[in-house]
Design a protein around this motif. Sequence first.
Motif, PDB file in Angstrom:
ATOM      1  N   GLY A   5       0.777  -1.231   0.000  1.00  0.00           N
ATOM      2  CA  GLY A   5       0.000   0.000   0.000  1.00  0.00           C
ATOM      3  C   GLY A   5       0.807   1.279   0.000  1.00  0.00           C
ATOM      4  N   SER A   6       2.001   1.227   0.580  1.00  0.00           N
ATOM      5  CA  SER A   6       2.814   2.447   0.662  1.00  0.00           C
ATOM      6  C   SER A   6       3.835   2.548  -0.464  1.00  0.00           C
ATOM      7  CB  SER A   6       3.541   2.489   2.008  1.00  0.00           C
ATOM      8  OG  SER A   6       4.415   1.372   2.137  1.00  0.00           O
ATOM      9  N   GLN A   7       3.775   1.620  -1.408  1.00  0.00           N
ATOM     10  CA  GLN A   7       4.752   1.611  -2.497  1.00  0.00           C
ATOM     11  C   GLN A   7       4.345   2.595  -3.597  1.00  0.00           C
ATOM     12  OE1 GLN A   7       7.709  -0.257  -2.411  1.00  0.00           O
ATOM     13  NE2 GLN A   7       6.969  -0.427  -0.302  1.00  0.00           N
ATOM     14  N   PRO A   8       5.318   3.099  -4.350  1.00  0.00           N
ATOM     15  CA  PRO A   8       5.013   4.123  -5.366  1.00  0.00           C
ATOM     16  C   PRO A   8       4.384   3.550  -6.622  1.00  0.00           C
ATOM     17  CG  PRO A   8       7.342   3.587  -5.418  1.00  0.00           C
ATOM     18  CD  PRO A   8       6.776   2.845  -4.238  1.00  0.00           C
ATOM     19  N   LEU A   9       3.711   4.422  -7.356  1.00  0.00           N
ATOM     20  CA  LEU A   9       3.232   4.120  -8.707  1.00  0.00           C
ATOM     21  C   LEU A   9       4.087   4.936  -9.660  1.00  0.00           C
ATOM     22  CD1 LEU A   9       1.064   2.816 -10.598  1.00  0.00           C
ATOM     23  CD2 LEU A   9      -0.243   4.935 -10.325  1.00  0.00           C
ATOM     24  N   LEU A  10       4.899   4.259 -10.453  1.00  0.00           N
ATOM     25  CA  LEU A  10       5.794   4.955 -11.378  1.00  0.00           C
ATOM     26  C   LEU A  10       5.120   5.125 -12.736  1.00  0.00           C
ATOM     27  CD1 LEU A  10       9.272   3.305 -10.639  1.00  0.00           C
ATOM     28  CD2 LEU A  10       8.087   5.159  -9.440  1.00  0.00           C
ATOM     29  N   THR A  11       5.499   6.148 -13.448  1.00  0.00           N
ATOM     30  CA  THR A  11       4.882   6.431 -14.743  1.00  0.00           C
ATOM     31  C   THR A  11       5.947   6.715 -15.796  1.00  0.00           C
ATOM     32  OG1 THR A  11       4.664   8.788 -14.254  1.00  0.00           O
ATOM     33  CG2 THR A  11       2.811   7.377 -13.650  1.00  0.00           C
ATOM     34  N   GLY A  28       7.283  -8.728 -12.477  1.00  0.00           N
ATOM     35  CA  GLY A  28       7.382 -10.075 -11.934  1.00  0.00           C
ATOM     36  C   GLY A  28       8.163 -10.138 -10.636  1.00  0.00           C
ATOM     37  N   ARG A  29       8.258 -11.335 -10.093  1.00  0.00           N
ATOM     38  CA  ARG A  29       8.991 -11.573  -8.850  1.00  0.00           C
ATOM     39  C   ARG A  29      10.463 -11.204  -9.026  1.00  0.00           C
ATOM     40  NH1 ARG A  29       7.901 -15.392  -4.651  1.00  0.00           N
ATOM     41  NH2 ARG A  29       6.341 -16.400  -5.988  1.00  0.00           N
ATOM     42  N   GLY A  30      10.973 -10.399  -8.128  1.00  0.00           N
ATOM     43  CA  GLY A  30      12.372 -10.016  -8.169  1.00  0.00           C
ATOM     44  C   GLY A  30      12.681  -8.883  -9.121  1.00  0.00           C
ATOM     45  N   ALA A  31      11.677  -8.419  -9.858  1.00  0.00           N
ATOM     46  CA  ALA A  31      11.876  -7.299 -10.785  1.00  0.00           C
ATOM     47  C   ALA A  31      11.343  -6.029 -10.135  1.00  0.00           C
ATOM     48  CB  ALA A  31      11.186  -7.584 -12.110  1.00  0.00           C
ATOM     49  N   SER A  32      11.076  -5.013 -10.930  1.00  0.00           N
ATOM     50  CA  SER A  32      10.654  -3.735 -10.358  1.00  0.00           C
ATOM     51  C   SER A  32       9.748  -2.993 -11.327  1.00  0.00           C
ATOM     52  CB  SER A  32      11.868  -2.856 -10.051  1.00  0.00           C
ATOM     53  OG  SER A  32      12.505  -2.461 -11.266  1.00  0.00           O
ATOM     54  N   ALA A  33       9.058  -2.001 -10.798  1.00  0.00           N
ATOM     55  CA  ALA A  33       8.235  -1.141 -11.645  1.00  0.00           C
ATOM     56  C   ALA A  33       9.093  -0.468 -12.705  1.00  0.00           C
ATOM     57  CB  ALA A  33       7.516  -0.099 -10.784  1.00  0.00           C
ATOM     58  N   ARG A  34      10.259  -0.023 -12.323  1.00  0.00           N
ATOM     59  CA  ARG A  34      11.126   0.670 -13.277  1.00  0.00           C
ATOM     60  C   ARG A  34      11.539  -0.249 -14.425  1.00  0.00           C
ATOM     61  NH1 ARG A  34      12.887   5.379 -12.818  1.00  0.00           N
ATOM     62  NH2 ARG A  34      12.535   5.445 -10.568  1.00  0.00           N
ATOM     63  N   SER A  35      11.820  -1.510 -14.110  1.00  0.00           N
ATOM     64  CA  SER A  35      12.261  -2.426 -15.171  1.00  0.00           C
ATOM     65  C   SER A  35      11.139  -2.710 -16.165  1.00  0.00           C
ATOM     66  CB  SER A  35      12.783  -3.736 -14.566  1.00  0.00           C
ATOM     67  OG  SER A  35      11.761  -4.464 -13.924  1.00  0.00           O
ATOM     68  N   ILE A  36       9.908  -2.877 -15.695  1.00  0.00           N
ATOM     69  CA  ILE A  36       8.830  -3.175 -16.635  1.00  0.00           C
ATOM     70  C   ILE A  36       8.397  -1.918 -17.387  1.00  0.00           C
ATOM     71  CG2 ILE A  36       6.784  -2.920 -15.144  1.00  0.00           C
ATOM     72  CD1 ILE A  36       5.899  -5.694 -16.483  1.00  0.00           C
ATOM     73  N   LEU A  37       8.647  -0.740 -16.827  1.00  0.00           N
ATOM     74  CA  LEU A  37       8.396   0.482 -17.593  1.00  0.00           C
ATOM     75  C   LEU A  37       9.293   0.525 -18.828  1.00  0.00           C
ATOM     76  CD1 LEU A  37       7.926   3.347 -14.963  1.00  0.00           C
ATOM     77  CD2 LEU A  37       6.200   2.390 -16.497  1.00  0.00           C
ATOM     78  N   GLY A  38      10.499  -0.014 -18.694  1.00  0.00           N
ATOM     79  CA  GLY A  38      11.399  -0.075 -19.849  1.00  0.00           C
ATOM     80  C   GLY A  38      10.803  -0.910 -20.970  1.00  0.00           C
ATOM     81  N   LEU A 102      -4.017  -3.885 -19.448  1.00  0.00           N
ATOM     82  CA  LEU A 102      -3.237  -4.409 -18.323  1.00  0.00           C
ATOM     83  C   LEU A 102      -2.276  -5.451 -18.856  1.00  0.00           C
ATOM     84  CD1 LEU A 102      -6.424  -3.965 -17.163  1.00  0.00           C
ATOM     85  CD2 LEU A 102      -5.125  -4.318 -15.054  1.00  0.00           C
ATOM     86  N   LEU A 103      -1.015  -5.302 -18.493  1.00  0.00           N
ATOM     87  CA  LEU A 103       0.021  -6.224 -18.939  1.00  0.00           C
ATOM     88  C   LEU A 103       0.847  -6.651 -17.742  1.00  0.00           C
ATOM     89  CD1 LEU A 103       2.439  -6.021 -21.934  1.00  0.00           C
ATOM     90  CD2 LEU A 103       3.381  -6.183 -19.626  1.00  0.00           C
ATOM     91  N   GLY A 104       1.127  -7.942 -17.670  1.00  0.00           N
ATOM     92  CA  GLY A 104       2.016  -8.422 -16.619  1.00  0.00           C
ATOM     93  C   GLY A 104       2.907  -9.519 -17.146  1.00  0.00           C
ATOM     94  N   PHE A 105       4.064  -9.653 -16.522  1.00  0.00           N
ATOM     95  CA  PHE A 105       4.973 -10.750 -16.846  1.00  0.00           C
ATOM     96  C   PHE A 105       5.172 -11.605 -15.602  1.00  0.00           C
ATOM     97  CE2 PHE A 105       9.341 -12.491 -16.740  1.00  0.00           C
ATOM     98  CZ  PHE A 105       9.192 -13.425 -17.752  1.00  0.00           C
ATOM     99  N   SER A 106       5.066 -12.925 -15.772  1.00  0.00           N
ATOM    100  CA  SER A 106       5.328 -13.887 -14.705  1.00  0.00           C
ATOM    101  C   SER A 106       4.390 -13.646 -13.512  1.00  0.00           C
ATOM    102  CB  SER A 106       6.811 -13.813 -14.319  1.00  0.00           C
ATOM    103  OG  SER A 106       7.168 -14.883 -13.476  1.00  0.00           O
ATOM    104  N   GLN A 107       4.925 -13.381 -12.336  1.00  0.00           N
ATOM    105  CA  GLN A 107       4.063 -13.125 -11.189  1.00  0.00           C
ATOM    106  C   GLN A 107       3.126 -11.941 -11.466  1.00  0.00           C
ATOM    107  OE1 GLN A 107       5.520 -11.534  -7.257  1.00  0.00           O
ATOM    108  NE2 GLN A 107       5.127 -13.636  -6.584  1.00  0.00           N
TER     109      GLN A 107
END
Length: 212
Positions: A5-11, A28-38, A102-107
């Motif tokens: 709940g306290s985590q950021p929403l990156l754009t 996904g697991r072990g990744a980050s918002a920044r990586s999937i934004l790429g 909505l797009l997701g990879f893995s987890q």
Amino acid sequence: MEPHGSQPLLTAGTPLAEATAAAVLVHGRGASARSILGMGEAFGVEGVAYLAPQAAGNTWYPNPFTAPVASNEPGRSSGLAAVASAVEEAADAGVPTERVLLLGFSQGACLASEFVARNPRRYGGLAALSGGLIGERIDPADYAGDLDGTPVFLGCSDVDPHIPAERVHETAAVFERLDGDVTTRLYEGMGHTVNADERDRVTSMLSALVAE
């Protein structure tokens, strides 16, 4: 309890206030918002705002997605709330849900799939890459509602070490029952990754949203 709940929403991409469409990207697991934004920016579709919620500790829930649902709480529910908040952020900025993909990879694909199946309505699309619905067993009768023809793309390896091919098929059956326009692709011998065909399909889905 809201672990995320306290985590950021990156754009990234086109600013929401100027965007024609939006994509909520779930890492996904072990990744980050920044990586999937790429990944999102690499689609190269003008007019799309990319929003990526961040999981606490880079993990949405602790156990495999095929474990009993209770064993992945409260992470699962908190993650679903984070996805909902991103969709609401787009709506508040004037991008209607029918133009939100909505797009997701893995987890993240599992979480995005679960969100759409539990909150059925017309979305701009769902692209679940190497993932499926969450739970020890999937019973289509547990899901109700109408996706109103939402485009759904499920892409995965036929031998993914984390995602059983049978779960991809079960997930497709649920989305078809919810009136999704479902395309399923199991790629022979692919690893736990995203391939060029999947990227092309997502690019086409996003391009259709900004061309409408």
